[in-house]
Design an enzyme around this catalytic site. Structure first.
Site, PDB file in Angstrom:
ATOM      1  N   ASN A   1      -1.550 -10.826   8.328  1.00 57.10           N
ATOM      2  CA  ASN A   1      -2.626  -9.863   8.545  1.00 57.10           C
ATOM      3  C   ASN A   1      -3.963 -10.449   8.130  1.00 57.10           C
ATOM      4  O   ASN A   1      -4.116 -10.943   7.004  1.00 57.10           O
ATOM      5  CB  ASN A   1      -2.368  -8.587   7.727  1.00 57.10           C
ATOM      6  CG  ASN A   1      -3.421  -7.528   7.993  1.00 57.10           C
ATOM      7  OD1 ASN A   1      -3.563  -7.061   9.120  1.00 57.10           O
ATOM      8  ND2 ASN A   1      -4.195  -7.167   6.969  1.00 57.10           N
ATOM      9  N   GLU A   2      -4.905 -10.440   9.045  1.00 55.72           N
ATOM     10  CA  GLU A   2      -6.317 -10.706   8.762  1.00 55.72           C
ATOM     11  C   GLU A   2      -6.602 -11.925   7.897  1.00 55.72           C
ATOM     12  O   GLU A   2      -6.900 -11.786   6.699  1.00 55.72           O
ATOM     13  CB  GLU A   2      -6.926  -9.480   8.077  1.00 55.72           C
ATOM     14  CG  GLU A   2      -6.875  -8.236   8.916  1.00 55.72           C
ATOM     15  CD  GLU A   2      -7.482  -7.028   8.193  1.00 55.72           C
ATOM     16  OE1 GLU A   2      -7.769  -7.136   6.998  1.00 55.72           O
ATOM     17  OE2 GLU A   2      -7.655  -5.996   8.833  1.00 55.72           O
TER      18      GLU A   2
ATOM     19  N   ASP B   1       2.458   0.686  -8.086  1.00 56.34           N
ATOM     20  CA  ASP B   1       3.821   0.708  -8.640  1.00 56.34           C
ATOM     21  C   ASP B   1       4.692   1.741  -7.912  1.00 56.34           C
ATOM     22  O   ASP B   1       5.872   1.499  -7.665  1.00 56.34           O
ATOM     23  CB  ASP B   1       3.790   1.066 -10.137  1.00 56.34           C
ATOM     24  CG  ASP B   1       3.219  -0.068 -10.975  1.00 56.34           C
ATOM     25  OD1 ASP B   1       2.851  -1.110 -10.394  1.00 56.34           O
ATOM     26  OD2 ASP B   1       3.138   0.096 -12.211  1.00 56.34           O
TER      27      ASP B   1
ATOM     28  N   ARG C   1       3.638   0.218  12.858  1.00 52.00           N
ATOM     29  CA  ARG C   1       3.369  -1.113  12.306  1.00 52.00           C
ATOM     30  C   ARG C   1       3.498  -1.056  10.787  1.00 52.00           C
ATOM     31  O   ARG C   1       2.832  -0.251  10.136  1.00 52.00           O
ATOM     32  CB  ARG C   1       1.952  -1.567  12.709  1.00 52.00           C
ATOM     33  CG  ARG C   1       1.598  -2.882  12.105  1.00 52.00           C
ATOM     34  CD  ARG C   1       0.189  -3.371  12.441  1.00 52.00           C
ATOM     35  NE  ARG C   1      -0.065  -4.529  11.605  1.00 52.00           N
ATOM     36  CZ  ARG C   1      -1.209  -4.833  11.020  1.00 52.00           C
ATOM     37  NH1 ARG C   1      -2.271  -4.076  11.207  1.00 52.00           N
ATOM     38  NH2 ARG C   1      -1.318  -5.895  10.265  1.00 52.00           N
TER      39      ARG C   1
ATOM     40  N   HIS D   1      -1.539  -5.021 -13.022  1.00 51.19           N
ATOM     41  CA  HIS D   1      -1.014  -4.879 -14.386  1.00 51.19           C
ATOM     42  C   HIS D   1      -1.831  -5.671 -15.405  1.00 51.19           C
ATOM     43  O   HIS D   1      -2.021  -5.239 -16.531  1.00 51.19           O
ATOM     44  CB  HIS D   1       0.452  -5.329 -14.447  1.00 51.19           C
ATOM     45  CG  HIS D   1       1.340  -4.475 -13.587  1.00 51.19           C
ATOM     46  ND1 HIS D   1       2.511  -4.914 -13.034  1.00 51.19           N
ATOM     47  CD2 HIS D   1       1.206  -3.193 -13.159  1.00 51.19           C
ATOM     48  CE1 HIS D   1       3.061  -3.955 -12.306  1.00 51.19           C
ATOM     49  NE2 HIS D   1       2.282  -2.896 -12.374  1.00 51.19           N
TER      50      HIS D   1
ATOM     51  N   GLN E   1       0.803  -1.225   0.000  1.00 47.63           N
ATOM     52  CA  GLN E   1       0.000   0.000   0.000  1.00 47.63           C
ATOM     53  C   GLN E   1       0.838   1.278   0.000  1.00 47.63           C
ATOM     54  O   GLN E   1       0.363   2.327  -0.398  1.00 47.63           O
ATOM     55  CB  GLN E   1      -0.961  -0.017   1.193  1.00 47.63           C
ATOM     56  CG  GLN E   1      -1.979  -1.143   1.090  1.00 47.63           C
ATOM     57  CD  GLN E   1      -2.935  -1.178   2.255  1.00 47.63           C
ATOM     58  OE1 GLN E   1      -2.656  -1.816   3.260  1.00 47.63           O
ATOM     59  NE2 GLN E   1      -4.065  -0.510   2.138  1.00 47.63           N
TER      60      GLN E   1
ATOM     61  N   ASN F   1      -7.988  -5.660  14.350  1.00 50.55           N
ATOM     62  CA  ASN F   1      -8.183  -4.507  13.477  1.00 50.55           C
ATOM     63  C   ASN F   1      -9.677  -4.241  13.460  1.00 50.55           C
ATOM     64  O   ASN F   1     -10.446  -5.030  12.913  1.00 50.55           O
ATOM     65  CB  ASN F   1      -7.710  -4.824  12.055  1.00 50.55           C
ATOM     66  CG  ASN F   1      -6.237  -5.201  12.000  1.00 50.55           C
ATOM     67  OD1 ASN F   1      -5.497  -4.992  12.971  1.00 50.55           O
ATOM     68  ND2 ASN F   1      -5.796  -5.760  10.888  1.00 50.55           N
TER      69      ASN F   1
ATOM     70  N   HIS G   1       1.206  -9.240   4.601  1.00 49.69           N
ATOM     71  CA  HIS G   1      -0.011  -8.422   4.534  1.00 49.69           C
ATOM     72  C   HIS G   1      -0.513  -8.408   3.079  1.00 49.69           C
ATOM     73  O   HIS G   1      -0.293  -7.451   2.341  1.00 49.69           O
ATOM     74  CB  HIS G   1       0.295  -7.008   5.033  1.00 49.69           C
ATOM     75  CG  HIS G   1      -0.902  -6.160   5.335  1.00 49.69           C
ATOM     76  ND1 HIS G   1      -1.069  -5.491   6.519  1.00 49.69           N
ATOM     77  CD2 HIS G   1      -2.002  -5.850   4.606  1.00 49.69           C
ATOM     78  CE1 HIS G   1      -2.204  -4.814   6.511  1.00 49.69           C
ATOM     79  NE2 HIS G   1      -2.783  -5.012   5.341  1.00 49.69           N
TER      80      HIS G   1
ATOM     81  N   GLU H   1      -5.231  -1.928  14.214  1.00 49.54           N
ATOM     82  CA  GLU H   1      -5.743  -1.006  13.193  1.00 49.54           C
ATOM     83  C   GLU H   1      -7.077  -0.455  13.653  1.00 49.54           C
ATOM     84  O   GLU H   1      -7.886  -1.186  14.238  1.00 49.54           O
ATOM     85  CB  GLU H   1      -6.006  -1.703  11.844  1.00 49.54           C
ATOM     86  CG  GLU H   1      -4.795  -2.007  11.031  1.00 49.54           C
ATOM     87  CD  GLU H   1      -5.127  -2.698   9.709  1.00 49.54           C
ATOM     88  OE1 GLU H   1      -6.212  -2.421   9.133  1.00 49.54           O
ATOM     89  OE2 GLU H   1      -4.316  -3.510   9.265  1.00 49.54           O
TER      90      GLU H   1
ATOM     91  N   TYR I   1     -12.899  -1.651  12.678  1.00 49.50           N
ATOM     92  CA  TYR I   1     -13.338  -0.444  11.978  1.00 49.50           C
ATOM     93  C   TYR I   1     -14.800  -0.114  12.215  1.00 49.50           C
ATOM     94  O   TYR I   1     -15.170   1.030  12.364  1.00 49.50           O
ATOM     95  CB  TYR I   1     -13.129  -0.607  10.461  1.00 49.50           C
ATOM     96  CG  TYR I   1     -11.680  -0.559  10.063  1.00 49.50           C
ATOM     97  CD1 TYR I   1     -11.084   0.632   9.683  1.00 49.50           C
ATOM     98  CD2 TYR I   1     -10.891  -1.705  10.096  1.00 49.50           C
ATOM     99  CE1 TYR I   1      -9.746   0.700   9.335  1.00 49.50           C
ATOM    100  CE2 TYR I   1      -9.545  -1.653   9.744  1.00 49.50           C
ATOM    101  CZ  TYR I   1      -8.982  -0.452   9.372  1.00 49.50           C
ATOM    102  OH  TYR I   1      -7.665  -0.392   9.043  1.00 49.50           O
TER     103      TYR I   1
HETATM  104  C1  BGC Z   1      -6.431  -3.864   6.066  1.00 49.33           C
HETATM  105  C2  BGC Z   1      -5.757  -2.697   5.397  1.00 49.33           C
HETATM  106  C3  BGC Z   1      -6.797  -1.825   4.708  1.00 49.33           C
HETATM  107  C4  BGC Z   1      -7.766  -1.343   5.773  1.00 49.33           C
HETATM  108  C5  BGC Z   1      -8.820  -0.383   5.256  1.00 49.33           C
HETATM  109  C6  BGC Z   1      -7.653  -3.448   6.850  1.00 49.33           C
HETATM  110  O1  BGC Z   1      -8.565  -4.476   6.994  1.00 49.33           O
HETATM  111  O2  BGC Z   1      -5.511  -4.539   6.892  1.00 49.33           O
HETATM  112  O3  BGC Z   1      -4.805  -3.172   4.496  1.00 49.33           O
HETATM  113  O4  BGC Z   1      -6.255  -0.777   4.000  1.00 49.33           O
HETATM  114  O5  BGC Z   1      -8.421  -2.449   6.301  1.00 49.33           O
HETATM  115  O6  BGC Z   1      -9.626  -0.999   4.337  1.00 49.33           O
END
Ligand code: BGC
Length: 484
Positions: A184-185, A70, A95, A57, A37, A322, A140, A393, A324
């Site tokens: 990751n996840e 890229d 991280r 690509h 990322q 993580n 990741h 996260e 959200y």
């Molecule tokens: C991921 C990240 C992603 C973020 C927001 C997380 O679940 O680990 O790579 O950018 O969510 O979508």
């Protein structure tokens, strides 16, 4: 006149009150990113190709505006600035993840790239020189293409391929890295990957998702055991897997049972084998039943041998989540549809809703419900006991430009407020918070459209200029004062 006793008493009440509103002195505040990322440098030196290089690509139509990683934030060249930003914020940890094909261009451990080694050595040493702890995610989402071409995490051989990579990584960096995340996840990797949401962007929700779930756990376990046996005795670091902790609450009382299944589907599928041993029984039963209904002769969720279950059990040193957003779960009736059912809904027979009055972030499925985080932290303790928890996260998505990100400031404040309540009132052992993300970056299939950065990145400037948003300044002040 106030008596001396009254003054002392008021002072004591005041300082207890301040303490209640402050994060513990050793609480860690960090920010996160991931290699694909931010790094760019997709073919710098001898770097090999990852599945994201291949996807962006070869099938640009899958990514918003045909964007690629890229160059991304060009952290491959701008890593000094990244460290400076982490220092400006006063972070205790940063991280980041390791690009597998930057370190092992062929994917295999037959050849280690000097350039890859130097890149991460510079980053790690630079962070440590500023007293910032590196928290390293080994993998990741950017698998070497060669392995994806051979089935990726649905191929049992991934367990050894990943373990070989992990061993190389420890040999290079374990002397300085104390906090590790293996992968990751798994929910993101398997369910998003095989529901077309991220690379490999294939569609196999009934089968590949479950094969991947098994081998990702075995791959994690093998990497954890190598660290535990060969490196931990010397370097005393900690390792775990990080969970995409989607959180589900029932819409109505009658939705409670299915809600529990949704949390089992998304979180316990990976938590239970590691923290308690084997698949969560309710979930295993459900998928077996559904498999029979669909005419399969055995469960699509592959079973573990007793030896495998034992091998995975206990492979953690802490819990990483993580978080959200929260979804409200409702039993699906007829052809009813809800928001973003990217996984689990068809298997469990539910739809998702948002709560009345919830605000949403840029993607419409992203409801803002800070209490959900505290509820989830309580749930984790109920399930797995008094484990040390690191929030690895948490962040807010928007799709607008500019530095005045009022909503993100509010989001961080409210979510951190719930973390504080979890620590002070519920006495949960949360020891870290990590903002996603240090800077705007390549948001997978959403390209550069969706932004989570507390630093804005100017993707039109040659050196990808980074500028602090209001949220960065706010976060820095929280870190400095240890209160909101
Ligand atoms: C991921 C990240 C992603 C973020 C927001 C997380 O679940 O680990 O790579 O950018 O969510 O979508």
């Amino acid at each position: 006149m106030l008596s001396l006793r009254a003054v002392v008493l008021s002072f004591l009440i005041y300082s207890t009150w301040c303490e209640e509103l402050s994060f513990p002195p050793d609480f860690m505040f960090g920010a996160a990113s991931a290699a694909y990322q931010v790094e760019g440098g997709w073919k710098a030196a001898d770097k090999g190709e990852s599945l994201w290089d291949a996807l962006t690509h070869e099938t640009p139509s899958k990514v918003f505006d045909g964007n690629t990683g890229d160059i991304a934030c060009d952290s491959y060249n701008q890593w000094r600035r990244d460290i400076e930003m982490a220092a400006e914020l006063g972070l205790s940890h940063y991280r980041f993840s390791l690009s597998w094909t930057r370190i092992l261009p062929t994917g295999f451990a037959n050849y280690i790239s000097e350039d890859g080694k130097n890149y991460y050595n510079n980053l790690i040493d630079g962070l440590l020189a500023r007293n910032i702890e590196p928290l390293v995610t080994i993998h990741h989402f950017d698998l070497p293409s060669i392995f994806q071409d051979m089935g990726g995490f649905t191929n049992p051989l991934i367990v050894d391929w990943f373990a070989d990579f992990a061993r190389v990584v420890y040999s290079l960096f374990a002397d300085r890295v104390k906090y590790w995340i293996s992968i990751n996840e798994p929910l993101g990797l398997c369910d998003a990957g095989y529901n077309g949401v991220i690379a490999p962007a294939l569609h196999s929700p009934d089968l590949a998702v479950y094969l991947c779930s098994k081998y990702v756990l075995l791959a994690h376990a093998k990497a954890w055991r190598i660290y535990d046996e060969e490196y931990k005795p010397k370097y005393h670091g900690k390792m775990t897997i990080s969970q995409l902790a989607l959180w589900f609450e029932p819409l109505r009382e009658e939705d409670e049972e299915r809600t529990a299944l949704m949390n089992a589907f998304c979180e316990e599928r990976f938590g239970h084998p590691i923290f308690k041993g084997n698949w969560p029984p309710d979930l295993a039963m459900l998928i077996e039943e559904r498999s029979f209904e669909k005419g399969f002769s055995r469960s699509r969720l592959p079973s573990f041998t007793q030896q495998e279950a034992e091998y995975i059990k206990g492979t953690y040193d802490y819990y990483a989540l993580n978080h959200y957003t929260t979804f409200l779960v409702k039993i699906a009736e007829g052809n009813e549809s809800g928001i973003w059912p990217f996984t689990g809904a068809p298997e469990i027979g539910v739809v998702f809703r948002q709560g009345e009055g919830w605000e949403t972030a840029a993607p419409s499925w992203f409801g803002i419900y800070p209490e959900g985080l505290r509820n989830q932290l309580n749930w984790i303790r109920e399930k797995y006991g008094d484990v040390q928890i690191l929030i690895t996260e948490n962040g807010y998505a928007d799709d607008s430009n500019g530095l005045r990100d009022v909503e993100r400031v509010q989001y961080i404040k409210n979510y951190l407020g719930e973390v504080l309540k979890a620590i002070k009132i519920d006495k949960i052992n949360v020891t870290a918070y990590t903002a996603w993300t240090l800077m705007d970056n390549f948001e997978w299939l959403m390209g550069y459209k969706i932004k989570y950065g507390i630093y804005e990145v100017d993707f039109n400037s040659p050196n990808r200029t980074r500028t602090p948003r209001d949220s960065a300044n706010y976060y820095a002040s929280v870190i400095k004062n240890r209160s909101l």
